[in-house]
Design a protein around this motif. Structure first.
Motif, mmCIF file in Angstrom:
data_model
loop_
_atom_site.group_PDB
_atom_site.id
_atom_site.type_symbol
_atom_site.label_atom_id
_atom_site.label_comp_id
_atom_site.label_asym_id
_atom_site.label_seq_id
_atom_site.Cartn_x
_atom_site.Cartn_y
_atom_site.Cartn_z
ATOM 1 N N ILE A 168 -9.229 -10.207 9.888
ATOM 2 C CA ILE A 168 -9.839 -8.962 9.416
ATOM 3 C C ILE A 168 -9.954 -7.989 10.584
ATOM 4 N N ASN A 169 -9.371 -6.802 10.422
ATOM 5 C CA ASN A 169 -9.365 -5.812 11.496
ATOM 6 C C ASN A 169 -9.873 -4.458 10.997
ATOM 7 N N ASN A 170 -10.005 -3.522 11.931
ATOM 8 C CA ASN A 170 -10.683 -2.242 11.705
ATOM 9 C C ASN A 170 -9.680 -1.125 11.356
ATOM 10 N N HIS A 171 -9.996 -0.383 10.276
ATOM 11 C CA HIS A 171 -9.156 0.753 9.869
ATOM 12 C C HIS A 171 -10.049 1.954 9.527
ATOM 13 N N THR A 172 -11.201 2.033 10.178
ATOM 14 C CA THR A 172 -12.210 3.108 10.081
ATOM 15 C C THR A 172 -13.038 3.056 8.785
ATOM 16 N N ILE A 173 -14.086 3.870 8.785
ATOM 17 C CA ILE A 173 -14.987 3.958 7.632
ATOM 18 C C ILE A 173 -14.351 4.756 6.490
ATOM 19 N N PRO A 205 -13.856 -7.058 15.030
ATOM 20 C CA PRO A 205 -12.426 -7.165 15.317
ATOM 21 C C PRO A 205 -12.037 -6.738 16.734
ATOM 22 N N ARG A 206 -10.991 -7.367 17.239
ATOM 23 C CA ARG A 206 -10.364 -6.961 18.503
ATOM 24 C C ARG A 206 -9.321 -5.871 18.242
ATOM 25 N N LEU A 207 -8.797 -5.841 16.992
ATOM 26 C CA LEU A 207 -7.670 -4.949 16.691
ATOM 27 C C LEU A 207 -8.112 -3.807 15.771
ATOM 28 N N PHE A 208 -7.562 -2.632 16.030
ATOM 29 C CA PHE A 208 -7.892 -1.431 15.256
ATOM 30 C C PHE A 208 -6.601 -0.661 15.013
ATOM 31 N N ARG A 209 -6.448 -0.156 13.782
ATOM 32 C CA ARG A 209 -5.286 0.695 13.491
ATOM 33 C C ARG A 209 -5.779 2.029 12.946
ATOM 34 N N PRO A 210 -5.383 3.149 13.564
ATOM 35 C CA PRO A 210 -5.813 4.454 13.054
ATOM 36 C C PRO A 210 -5.100 4.781 11.734
ATOM 37 N N PRO A 211 -5.818 5.380 10.777
ATOM 38 C CA PRO A 211 -5.182 5.769 9.513
ATOM 39 C C PRO A 211 -3.954 6.638 9.761
ATOM 40 N N TYR A 212 -2.932 6.435 8.978
ATOM 41 C CA TYR A 212 -1.651 7.164 9.060
ATOM 42 C C TYR A 212 -0.929 6.952 10.393
ATOM 43 N N VAL A 228 -12.559 -2.384 21.035
ATOM 44 C CA VAL A 228 -11.199 -2.664 20.547
ATOM 45 C C VAL A 228 -10.293 -3.047 21.725
ATOM 46 N N GLN A 229 -9.492 -4.100 21.526
ATOM 47 C CA GLN A 229 -8.624 -4.608 22.596
ATOM 48 C C GLN A 229 -7.177 -4.135 22.454
ATOM 49 N N ALA A 230 -6.746 -3.817 21.239
ATOM 50 C CA ALA A 230 -5.354 -3.393 21.058
ATOM 51 C C ALA A 230 -5.231 -2.592 19.766
ATOM 52 N N VAL A 231 -4.220 -1.707 19.750
ATOM 53 C CA VAL A 231 -3.987 -0.820 18.612
ATOM 54 C C VAL A 231 -2.575 -1.073 18.081
ATOM 55 N N PRO A 232 -2.429 -2.009 17.130
ATOM 56 C CA PRO A 232 -1.091 -2.275 16.602
ATOM 57 C C PRO A 232 -0.677 -1.233 15.573
ATOM 58 N N LEU A 233 0.510 -0.637 15.760
ATOM 59 C CA LEU A 233 1.089 0.230 14.738
ATOM 60 C C LEU A 233 2.182 -0.569 14.043
ATOM 61 N N TRP A 234 3.357 -0.044 13.782
ATOM 62 C CA TRP A 234 4.344 -0.818 13.029
ATOM 63 C C TRP A 234 5.753 -0.293 13.226
ATOM 64 N N ASN A 235 6.725 -1.159 13.004
ATOM 65 C CA ASN A 235 8.141 -0.767 13.036
ATOM 66 C C ASN A 235 8.763 -0.742 11.652
#
Ligand SMILES: [Zn+2]
Length: 297
Positions: A168-173, A205-212, A228-235
Motif C-alpha cells: 500500500i503506497n501514497n497517491h495523495t488525499i 508508505p516508503r513509496l509515493f506517486r504524484p497524480p498524473y 517518502v523514500q522513492a517516487v516510482p513513475l512508469w514506462n
C-alpha cells in the motif's frame, strides 16, 4: 487468445464462454480442468520419480499453480519471481532514474538485470473482490497507490488486500495536479495521506506517486519531509485490451514499472480480473515475472 475471447464477451455483455470458466466460489476447479491442456515443465517427471518429500511438495505447488491459472483463464501459470533481494537496488543516474541530493529518487525503471517487472495500480475507485481473490490465488505481487478521496468509503477492501501481501503506497488525499499547488498545500496532500494510510491500514508508505505523474521540485521536497523514500513513475500503462508504451521498441525491459488503475466496467467495459489476466499473460509470454516493487526500491 483466451483473454481476447473473454474480453470480447465481456464487452458484448455476454456471459463468459465455456473455455473461460467462471471461477467457482467453492474452489471447484475440477470442472474447469482439462478444458485447456496447459503444461507445467517437470511436473510429469517429478510425479514419476516421486523422489522424496521436497519433490512431492514441488509437484503439489506446480499442480496448484496450474489449477489456479486454468481457473482464472490464463494461457499458462505466471513465472515465479526470484527470491526477495537481500538489499534494495542501489540507484545510480542511469536511464529511468532521476537523482537529486535531498530528494527521493524518481524512478521509471528499476535498474536490475533480472527479467522482473512491477505492476502498480493507482487511485482505488474500483473495489472488486474477484480481483483480490485472483491476485491471491495466482500469487501475483501488486503495489497499490491510493488516493484517499476514492478509497475513504471502503478502506476495509484495501486493508484486506494489504493482509494478503499487496503493498500500500501514497497517491495523495485529493488527487490534484500537485505542480500548480504551493509547497505547503503539496505537503498536506502527501503527509496527510501518510497519516491516513497509517490510521486506516497501519502502514506508513516508503513509496509515493504524484497524480498524473506531474511533479516539481517542491513535490519532491515535500515528499521527503513526509518520509517518502522513492517516487516510482512508469514506462508502460496497461489496459484490459492493450498496453501503452513509453518507448518505441514497445517491449518490456528488466525493472520496468507498469501502471494501471483500479477501474472496472464503467470505465473499461471490462473487469479488474480481465485486466490482470491480460497483464499476466503478456508479462509471462515475454519471459518476465512480476516482482514486489517495495523489495527493490
Ligand atoms: Zn492517479
Amino acid at each position: 487468445m483466451l483473454a481476447a475471447v473473454c474480453l470480447t464477451a465481456v464487452v458484448a455483455g455476454c456471459a463468459a464462454p465455456a473455455a473461460q470458466p467462471e471461477p467457482s466460489p467453492t474452489g471447484g476447479a475440477s470442472a474447469a480442468l482439462g478444458a485447456v491442456p496447459l503444461k507445467v515443465p517437470g511436473l510429469a517427471r517429478q510425479e514419476e520419480e516421486g523422489s522424496g518429500e521436497a519433490d512431492a511438495r514441488q509437484a503439489d505447488a506446480a499442480r496448484a499453480a496450474l489449477e489456479a491459472a486454468q481457473r482464472w483463464g490464463l494461457d499458462r501459470p505466471p513465472l515465479k519471481a526470484p527470491p526477495r533481494p537481500a538489499t534494495r537496488t542501489a540507484l545510480t543516474p542511469v536511464q529511468g532514474v532521476k537523482l537529486k541530493d535531498g530528494r527521493p529518487p524518481v524512478v521509471f525503471r528499476v535498474p536490475i538485470q533480472e527479467k522482473v517487472v512491477f505492476l502498480t495500480i493507482d487511485d482505488g475507485f474500483e473495489k472488486d473482490p474477484e480481483f483480490s481473490r485472483m491476485a491471491r490465488e495466482l500469487g501475483i505481487p501488486v503495489s497499490a497507490f491510493l488516493s484517499d478521496y476514492l478509497v475513504r468509503d471502503n478502506y476495509g477492501y484495501f486493508r484486506d488486500l494489504h493482509q494478503q501481501g499487496v503493498e500500500i503506497n501514497n497517491h495523495t488525499i485529493n488527487h490534484r495536479n500537485l505542480k500548480v499547488l504551493d509547497y505547503e498545500t503539496q505537503r498536506q496532500e502527501i503527509c496527510d495521506q501518510q497519516d491516513q494510510l497509517e490510521r486506516q491500514i497501519g502502514v506508513r508508505p516508503r513509496l509515493f506517486r504524484p497524480p498524473y505523474g506531474e511533479y516539481n521540485d517542491d513535490t519532491l521536497r515535500a515528499a521527503a519531509s513526509c518520509g517518502v523514500q522513492a517516487v516510482p513513475l512508469w514506462n508502460e500503462e496497461a489496459f484490459p485490451d492493450h498496453m501503452e508504451w513509453r518507448y518505441d521498441d514497445r517491449t518490456l525491459h528488466p525493472g520496468d514499472i507498469i501502471l494501471t488503475h483500479f477501474r472496472g466496467i464503467s470505465d473499461w467495459k471490462a473487469t479488474m480480473p480481465d485486466l490482470l489476466r491480460k497483464v499476466v499473460n503478456d508479462v509471462t509470454a515475454a519471459g518476465f515475472s512480476l516482482g514486489r516493487l517495495d523489495d527493490y526500491l
